[in-house]
Design an enzyme around this catalytic site. Structure first.
Site, PDB file in Angstrom:
ATOM      1  N   GLY A   1       0.836  -1.207   0.000  1.00 56.24           N
ATOM      2  CA  GLY A   1       0.000   0.000   0.000  1.00 56.24           C
ATOM      3  C   GLY A   1       0.862   1.245   0.000  1.00 56.24           C
TER       4      GLY A   1
ATOM      5  CG  ASP B   1      -5.055  -7.570  -5.965  1.00 55.54           C
ATOM      6  OD1 ASP B   1      -5.185  -7.695  -4.736  1.00 55.54           O
ATOM      7  OD2 ASP B   1      -6.010  -7.359  -6.735  1.00 55.54           O
TER       8      ASP B   1
ATOM      9  CG  ASN C   1      -0.203   0.795   4.870  1.00 53.78           C
ATOM     10  OD1 ASN C   1      -0.819   1.460   5.705  1.00 53.78           O
ATOM     11  ND2 ASN C   1      -0.200   1.119   3.573  1.00 53.78           N
TER      12      ASN C   1
ATOM     13  CE1 TYR D   1     -10.681  -0.428   7.282  1.00 63.25           C
ATOM     14  CE2 TYR D   1     -11.556   0.873   9.101  1.00 63.25           C
ATOM     15  CZ  TYR D   1     -10.496   0.513   8.275  1.00 63.25           C
ATOM     16  OH  TYR D   1      -9.253   1.078   8.467  1.00 63.25           O
TER      17      TYR D   1
ATOM     18  CE  LYS E   1      -7.418  -1.806   8.799  1.00 61.25           C
ATOM     19  NZ  LYS E   1      -6.011  -1.984   8.403  1.00 61.25           N
TER      20      LYS E   1
ATOM     21  N   PRO F   1      -4.174   3.602  14.077  1.00 62.15           N
ATOM     22  CG  PRO F   1      -3.288   4.211  12.022  1.00 62.15           C
ATOM     23  CD  PRO F   1      -3.825   3.033  12.769  1.00 62.15           C
TER      24      PRO F   1
ATOM     25  CB  THR G   1      -4.987   8.900   3.562  1.00 62.77           C
ATOM     26  OG1 THR G   1      -6.099   8.046   3.882  1.00 62.77           O
ATOM     27  CG2 THR G   1      -4.017   8.936   4.724  1.00 62.77           C
TER      28      THR G   1
ATOM     29  CG  PHE H   1      -9.391   5.338   4.783  1.00 57.72           C
ATOM     30  CD1 PHE H   1      -8.957   4.024   4.812  1.00 57.72           C
ATOM     31  CD2 PHE H   1     -10.511   5.670   5.541  1.00 57.72           C
ATOM     32  CE1 PHE H   1      -9.625   3.062   5.561  1.00 57.72           C
ATOM     33  CE2 PHE H   1     -11.187   4.721   6.280  1.00 57.72           C
ATOM     34  CZ  PHE H   1     -10.733   3.417   6.302  1.00 57.72           C
TER      35      PHE H   1
HETATM   36  N1  LIG Z   1      -6.819   6.935   6.923  1.00 57.00           N
HETATM   37  C1  LIG Z   1      -7.247   6.556   8.105  1.00 57.00           C
HETATM   38  O1  LIG Z   1      -7.949   7.317   8.797  1.00 57.00           O
HETATM   39  C2  LIG Z   1      -6.855   5.217   8.660  1.00 57.00           C
HETATM   40  C3  LIG Z   1      -7.081   4.987  10.030  1.00 57.00           C
HETATM   41  C4  LIG Z   1      -6.735   3.762  10.575  1.00 57.00           C
HETATM   42  C5  LIG Z   1      -6.163   2.792   9.780  1.00 57.00           C
HETATM   43  N2  LIG Z   1      -5.969   3.025   8.445  1.00 57.00           N
HETATM   44  C6  LIG Z   1      -5.365   1.947   7.655  1.00 57.00           C
HETATM   45  O2  LIG Z   1      -4.185   2.414   7.059  1.00 57.00           O
HETATM   46  C7  LIG Z   1      -3.913   1.648   5.889  1.00 57.00           C
HETATM   47  C8  LIG Z   1      -3.598   2.590   4.738  1.00 57.00           C
HETATM   48  O3  LIG Z   1      -4.749   3.378   4.464  1.00 57.00           O
HETATM   49  P1  LIG Z   1      -4.639   4.887   3.951  1.00 57.00           P
HETATM   50  O4  LIG Z   1      -5.406   5.731   4.874  1.00 57.00           O
HETATM   51  O5  LIG Z   1      -3.247   5.235   3.644  1.00 57.00           O
HETATM   52  O6  LIG Z   1      -5.541   4.779   2.617  1.00 57.00           O
HETATM   53  P2  LIG Z   1      -5.133   4.982   1.078  1.00 57.00           P
HETATM   54  O7  LIG Z   1      -4.438   6.281   0.916  1.00 57.00           O
HETATM   55  O8  LIG Z   1      -6.370   4.725   0.302  1.00 57.00           O
HETATM   56  O9  LIG Z   1      -4.077   3.820   0.813  1.00 57.00           O
HETATM   57  C9  LIG Z   1      -4.439   2.469   0.733  1.00 57.00           C
HETATM   58  C10 LIG Z   1      -3.302   1.713   0.093  1.00 57.00           C
HETATM   59  O10 LIG Z   1      -3.625   0.309   0.059  1.00 57.00           O
HETATM   60  C11 LIG Z   1      -3.343  -0.184  -1.249  1.00 57.00           C
HETATM   61  N3  LIG Z   1      -4.191  -1.304  -1.574  1.00 57.00           N
HETATM   62  C12 LIG Z   1      -5.543  -1.390  -1.481  1.00 57.00           C
HETATM   63  N4  LIG Z   1      -5.960  -2.593  -1.918  1.00 57.00           N
HETATM   64  C13 LIG Z   1      -4.839  -3.276  -2.305  1.00 57.00           C
HETATM   65  C14 LIG Z   1      -4.611  -4.564  -2.850  1.00 57.00           C
HETATM   66  N5  LIG Z   1      -5.618  -5.407  -3.096  1.00 57.00           N
HETATM   67  N6  LIG Z   1      -3.336  -4.943  -3.119  1.00 57.00           N
HETATM   68  C15 LIG Z   1      -2.317  -4.099  -2.873  1.00 57.00           C
HETATM   69  N7  LIG Z   1      -2.460  -2.870  -2.352  1.00 57.00           N
HETATM   70  C16 LIG Z   1      -3.711  -2.459  -2.097  1.00 57.00           C
HETATM   71  C17 LIG Z   1      -3.595   1.009  -2.183  1.00 57.00           C
HETATM   72  O11 LIG Z   1      -2.817   0.879  -3.363  1.00 57.00           O
HETATM   73  P3  LIG Z   1      -3.367   0.502  -4.812  1.00 57.00           P
HETATM   74  O12 LIG Z   1      -4.756   1.051  -4.922  1.00 57.00           O
HETATM   75  O13 LIG Z   1      -2.373   1.151  -5.734  1.00 57.00           O
HETATM   76  O14 LIG Z   1      -3.298  -0.992  -4.867  1.00 57.00           O
HETATM   77  C18 LIG Z   1      -3.053   2.160  -1.339  1.00 57.00           C
HETATM   78  O15 LIG Z   1      -1.670   2.293  -1.536  1.00 57.00           O
HETATM   79  C19 LIG Z   1      -5.131   0.763   5.648  1.00 57.00           C
HETATM   80  O16 LIG Z   1      -4.856  -0.531   6.138  1.00 57.00           O
HETATM   81  C20 LIG Z   1      -6.199   1.439   6.494  1.00 57.00           C
HETATM   82  O17 LIG Z   1      -7.187   0.524   6.909  1.00 57.00           O
HETATM   83  C21 LIG Z   1      -6.301   4.216   7.869  1.00 57.00           C
END
Ligand SMILES: NC(=O)c1ccc[n+]([C@@H]2O[C@H](COP(=O)([O-])OP(=O)(O)OC[C@H]3O[C@@H](n4cnc5c(N)ncnc54)[C@H](OP(=O)(O)O)[C@@H]3O)[C@@H](O)[C@H]2O)c1
Length: 247
Positions: A13, A59, A81, A147, A151, A177, A182, A184
């Protein structure tokens, strides 16, 4: 001296958000970073900025591809991640395809990565695994159902891994977090930017770099120290849903 000089890190990710920030931070500490995600172009762009980095288009839902493409790398640091949320409907209005995507990415995707990298780490008797959970894994919220469940599974996996690996020299951590700005929420609401923006309106939300700092801190502790669980809130967030907004 760069604390991670000579170390090889894997960040899944890495094409966006928290993963991209973690990759930048580990690289700034001197690690060579393998950047994995599906969107190769974004990874290539990031790789052009990070010395000695490598791109793996992947993927993580594909067990065989994950095993094959990660083989042959001796990772010191692994941050599985990659993850996502889809929708915010109650279960009785939910979409099974969205559920599958979350379960396959957030739970099985993490497992596929771990299956690929842990045998080598065990052989080398060292390494760091830093899971990215969420406060959503600790407290459910309205519409969060699947979701939150994925988690919670990551949190349970963290606890299991500590048993699986406690006598191997590998350190296991989870960073959970709260609200981080992001893409997200754009992904959750399938490109509805207005709805996504409302999530963060008036909130002094966390930045992806705040999470990346913590990951770098965890993996640069003396070898005997294993920071286990880190829950990171924005100061405006009391719980998953109770948030102070200054608008
Ligand atoms: N943002 C928040 O508030 C928050 C809070 C708590 C936890 N998190 C967690 O933090 C992590 C990162 O999220 P983020 O906020 O950075 O969101 P984001 O900006 O949407 O990033 C998600 C990343 O996951 C990758 N991804 C999704 N499906 C995938 C797959 N099948 N294979 C490979 N890569 C994949 C995406 O890349 P591609 O689309 O290029 O594959 C992207 O790089 C996640 O696990 C999320 O649950 C986020």
């Amino acid at each position: 001296m760069s604390k991670l000089q000579g170390k090889l890190a894997l960040v899944t990710g890495a094409s966006s958000g928290i993963g991209e920030a973690i990759a930048r931070s580990l690289s700034a500490e001197g690690a060579r970073v393998v950047l994995a995600a599906r969107r190769g172009e974004k990874l290539q762009k990031l790789a052009s900025e990070l010395p000695h980095s490598e791109v793996i288009e992947l993927d993580v839902r594909d067990a065989q591809a994950t095993l094959t493409r990660l083989a042959g790398h001796a990772f010191d640091i692994v941050v599985p991640n990659a993850g996502l949320a889809r929708g915010l409907d109650p279960v009785h209005k939910g979409t099974p395809d969205d559920w599958s995507e979350m379960i396959d990415t957030n739970i099985k995707g993490v497992l596929h990565v771990l299956r690929a990298v842990t045998p080598g780490m065990i052989e080398r008797k060292r390494g760091d695994i830093v899971l990215i959970g969420s406060v959503a894994g600790r407290q459910a919220y309205p519409g969060g159902n699947v979701y939150c469940a994925t988690k919670a599974a990551v949190r349970s996996l963290y606890e299991s891994l500590r048993y699986d690996l406690h006598d191997t020299g590998i350190r296991v951590s989870t960073v959970d977090p709260g609200m981080v700005r992001t893409p997200f929420s754009d992904v959750r609401f399938k490109g509805d930017a207005e709805r996504a923006a409302k999530v963060y309106a008036g909130v002094d939300y966390l930045h992806a770099e705040d999470i990346a700092d913590i990951v770098s801190f965890i993996v640069t502790r003396p070898a005997r120290v294993n920071i286990g669980e880190v829950v990171v809130w924005s100061k405006d967030q009391a719980s998953a849903m109770v948030v102070a907004r200054r608008t």
